[in-house]
Motif scaffolding. Structure first.
Motif, PDB file in Angstrom:
ATOM      1  N   ARG A 195       6.842  59.911  18.787  1.00 36.94           N
ATOM      2  CA  ARG A 195       6.534  58.659  18.087  1.00 36.94           C
ATOM      3  C   ARG A 195       6.427  58.905  16.586  1.00 36.94           C
ATOM      4  N   MET A 196       5.716  59.949  16.197  1.00 46.12           N
ATOM      5  CA  MET A 196       5.586  60.268  14.777  1.00 46.12           C
ATOM      6  C   MET A 196       6.935  60.622  14.167  1.00 46.12           C
ATOM      7  N   GLN A 197       7.745  61.357  14.925  1.00 45.14           N
ATOM      8  CA  GLN A 197       9.043  61.778  14.391  1.00 45.14           C
ATOM      9  C   GLN A 197       9.948  60.594  14.139  1.00 45.14           C
ATOM     10  N   GLU A 198       9.878  59.573  14.993  1.00 44.34           N
ATOM     11  CA  GLU A 198      10.703  58.387  14.752  1.00 44.34           C
ATOM     12  C   GLU A 198      10.329  57.739  13.426  1.00 44.34           C
ATOM     13  N   PHE A 199       9.042  57.568  13.173  1.00 42.33           N
ATOM     14  CA  PHE A 199       8.607  56.933  11.930  1.00 42.33           C
ATOM     15  C   PHE A 199       8.937  57.798  10.717  1.00 42.33           C
ATOM     16  N   ARG A 200       8.909  59.120  10.905  1.00 41.81           N
ATOM     17  CA  ARG A 200       9.168  60.032   9.786  1.00 41.81           C
ATOM     18  C   ARG A 200      10.652  60.113   9.435  1.00 41.81           C
ATOM     19  N   LYS A 201      11.508  59.510  10.224  1.00 40.33           N
ATOM     20  CA  LYS A 201      12.937  59.479   9.909  1.00 40.33           C
ATOM     21  C   LYS A 201      13.232  58.580   8.718  1.00 40.33           C
ATOM     22  N   CYS A 202      12.280  57.755   8.313  1.00 40.44           N
ATOM     23  CA  CYS A 202      12.494  56.803   7.217  1.00 40.44           C
ATOM     24  C   CYS A 202      12.958  57.515   5.952  1.00 40.44           C
ATOM     25  N   ILE A 203      14.035  57.012   5.332  1.00 38.76           N
ATOM     26  CA  ILE A 203      14.562  57.599   4.099  1.00 38.76           C
ATOM     27  C   ILE A 203      14.146  56.791   2.872  1.00 38.76           C
ATOM     28  N   GLU A 204      13.288  55.801   3.069  1.00 37.90           N
ATOM     29  CA  GLU A 204      12.775  54.959   1.988  1.00 37.90           C
ATOM     30  C   GLU A 204      13.910  54.341   1.166  1.00 37.90           C
ATOM     31  N   CYS A 205      14.852  53.749   1.874  1.00 43.06           N
ATOM     32  CA  CYS A 205      15.909  52.983   1.209  1.00 43.06           C
ATOM     33  C   CYS A 205      15.402  51.597   0.837  1.00 43.06           C
ATOM     34  N   PHE A 206      14.307  51.175   1.476  1.00 43.52           N
ATOM     35  CA  PHE A 206      13.646  49.880   1.240  1.00 43.52           C
ATOM     36  C   PHE A 206      14.518  48.690   1.618  1.00 43.52           C
ATOM     37  N   LEU A 207      15.527  48.917   2.451  1.00 48.16           N
ATOM     38  CA  LEU A 207      16.319  47.800   2.945  1.00 48.16           C
ATOM     39  C   LEU A 207      15.482  46.886   3.836  1.00 48.16           C
ATOM     40  N   CYS A 208      14.531  47.471   4.575  1.00 48.25           N
ATOM     41  CA  CYS A 208      13.672  46.652   5.439  1.00 48.25           C
ATOM     42  C   CYS A 208      12.797  45.727   4.592  1.00 48.25           C
ATOM     43  N   ASN A 209      12.257  46.241   3.505  1.00 46.88           N
ATOM     44  CA  ASN A 209      11.472  45.386   2.614  1.00 46.88           C
ATOM     45  C   ASN A 209      12.356  44.378   1.899  1.00 46.88           C
ATOM     46  N   ASP A 210      13.592  44.771   1.597  1.00 48.30           N
ATOM     47  CA  ASP A 210      14.497  43.853   0.913  1.00 48.30           C
ATOM     48  C   ASP A 210      14.829  42.643   1.778  1.00 48.30           C
ATOM     49  N   VAL A 211      15.053  42.878   3.068  1.00 43.31           N
ATOM     50  CA  VAL A 211      15.483  41.784   3.945  1.00 43.31           C
ATOM     51  C   VAL A 211      14.311  40.977   4.479  1.00 43.31           C
ATOM     52  N   CYS A 212      13.095  41.468   4.331  1.00 43.75           N
ATOM     53  CA  CYS A 212      11.914  40.774   4.868  1.00 43.75           C
ATOM     54  C   CYS A 212      11.691  39.477   4.081  1.00 43.75           C
TER      55      CYS A 212
ATOM     56  N   THR B 231      10.415  38.918  13.143  1.00 40.70           N
ATOM     57  CA  THR B 231      11.783  38.422  13.299  1.00 40.70           C
ATOM     58  C   THR B 231      12.774  39.549  13.598  1.00 40.70           C
ATOM     59  N   LYS B 232      12.357  40.782  13.411  1.00 42.70           N
ATOM     60  CA  LYS B 232      13.169  41.975  13.656  1.00 42.70           C
ATOM     61  C   LYS B 232      14.304  42.162  12.651  1.00 42.70           C
ATOM     62  N   CYS B 233      14.299  41.416  11.559  1.00 44.98           N
ATOM     63  CA  CYS B 233      15.349  41.608  10.559  1.00 44.98           C
ATOM     64  C   CYS B 233      15.246  42.998   9.932  1.00 44.98           C
ATOM     65  N   CYS B 234      14.027  43.526   9.831  1.00 50.44           N
ATOM     66  CA  CYS B 234      13.854  44.873   9.262  1.00 50.44           C
ATOM     67  C   CYS B 234      14.491  45.926  10.159  1.00 50.44           C
ATOM     68  N   THR B 235      14.337  45.767  11.462  1.00 52.22           N
ATOM     69  CA  THR B 235      14.940  46.708  12.405  1.00 52.22           C
ATOM     70  C   THR B 235      16.456  46.662  12.331  1.00 52.22           C
ATOM     71  N   GLU B 236      17.002  45.473  12.164  1.00 52.24           N
ATOM     72  CA  GLU B 236      18.454  45.301  12.178  1.00 52.24           C
ATOM     73  C   GLU B 236      19.145  46.010  11.016  1.00 52.24           C
ATOM     74  N   VAL B 237      18.478  46.140   9.869  1.00 47.76           N
ATOM     75  CA  VAL B 237      19.140  46.746   8.708  1.00 47.76           C
ATOM     76  C   VAL B 237      18.778  48.215   8.517  1.00 47.76           C
ATOM     77  N   CYS B 238      17.911  48.759   9.345  1.00 42.92           N
ATOM     78  CA  CYS B 238      17.467  50.152   9.158  1.00 42.92           C
ATOM     79  C   CYS B 238      18.620  51.121   9.411  1.00 42.92           C
ATOM     80  N   PRO B 239      19.030  51.908   8.419  1.00 43.21           N
ATOM     81  CA  PRO B 239      20.148  52.842   8.617  1.00 43.21           C
ATOM     82  C   PRO B 239      19.795  54.014   9.521  1.00 43.21           C
ATOM     83  N   GLU B 240      18.500  54.253   9.740  1.00 39.09           N
ATOM     84  CA  GLU B 240      18.077  55.332  10.622  1.00 39.09           C
ATOM     85  C   GLU B 240      17.792  54.842  12.040  1.00 39.09           C
ATOM     86  N   ASN B 241      18.043  53.559  12.283  1.00 35.26           N
ATOM     87  CA  ASN B 241      17.850  52.955  13.610  1.00 35.26           C
ATOM     88  C   ASN B 241      16.423  53.111  14.139  1.00 35.26           C
TER      89      ASN B 241
END
Length: 269
Positions: free
Chosen positions: A136-153, A204-214
């Motif tokens: 679970r921790m490893q999934e969250f740590r995959k974030c590359i901080e592209c901020f696409l999730c914040n952009d689309v929110c 709305t799951k829009c953040c999940t949809e744009v995450c490049p790390e899935n």
């Protein structure tokens, strides 16, 4: 070699416009390759932020045909041969120049999150975690901080005033990561709701949809965090315990001890 038509936003924080370019495209190239060719041949002053060109630094975030994406991971062969490709900066953040945005909002929110808080009596070598917690921790740590999730929110994209009270999915995910960590003793459910605006999120799951790390941001962090907050706020047994604590002279914000947090298994695997 073929040619493609690009409409690229040019300007600064004050004003700007879309400028049309016709540029050569080679087989196997990505949008960032074409932007570099534009800089070399037609627009040497075009501002583009990038670093690794491998989809792991998150620097080249922008909006391509209206969708937040990494330009280094958007292949040119995914567009139709005669399609006009429109490239604009991320719309949620202030524009510095051309395709470069000021993303300092995100780092300000990051600094507000209390750091990992283990039991003071536990040595790092004594930590013991289930493999499901590690995953679970490893999934969250995959974030590359592209901020696409914040952009689309849309909570902050469409409502500038919410930036003061809402940290966005990237850092709500960080709060969830620490809250679910079995060796973190701090109770982060109150700050998730009161300081980081978890209640603004309507999944709305829009953040999940744009995450490049899935990363399953909504399903694996935001929804479980909402469930934990709801348990604390509305569970009648928790309410009764707080009332008893007040009668005994204990404050509601009395620091928690490790046993008072929900078991780690209550989050997603």
């Amino acid at each position: 070699m073929t040619k493609a038509t690009f409409n690229i936003w040019r300007g600064d924080g004050g004003a700007g416009e879309l400028v049309e370019y016709t540029v050569e495209v080679n087989e196997g190239e990505v949008v960032l390759d074409v932007l570099h060719r534009l800089q070399a041949t037609q627009a040497p002053d075009l501002a583009v932020r990038w670093n690794c060109k491998a989809g792991k630094c998150g620097s080249c975030s922008m909006e391509i045909n209206g969708r937040p994406r990494l330009s280094c991971m958007t292949r040119m062969n995914t567009f139709e041969p005669d399609e006009v490709i429109t490239v604009t900066p991320m719309r949620t953040f202030p524009v510095i120049r051309d395709l470069v945005c000021d993303v300092s909002y995100n780092y300000e929110k990051a600094r507000q999150i209390p750091s990992f808080t283990p039991d003071p009596g536990t040595e790092p070598g004594d930590f013991r975690m289930q493999q499901s917690d590690v995953q679970r921790m490893q999934e969250f740590r995959k974030c590359i901080e592209c901020f696409l999730c914040n952009d689309v929110c849309h909570v902050i994209r469409d409502h500038e005033e919410n930036k003061e009270h809402f940290s966005g999915p990237r850092y709500l995910m960080r709060v969830a990561e620490l809250e679910m960590h079995p060796e973190d003793t701090a109770d982060r459910r109150v700050i998730a709701q009161d300081e980081f605006g978890l209640g603004y999120c309507n999944i709305t799951k829009c953040c999940t949809e744009v995450c490049p790390e899935n990363i399953k941001i909504t399903d694996n962090s935001l929804i479980p965090l909402k469930e934990r907050v709801a348990d604390r706020k509305y569970d009648p047994l928790v309410w009764l315990g707080e009332k008893i604590g007040v009668r005994k002279g204990l404050r509601k914000d009395t620091p928690v001890v490790p046993n008072t947090k929900p078991p780690a298994s209550s989050g997603p695997a």
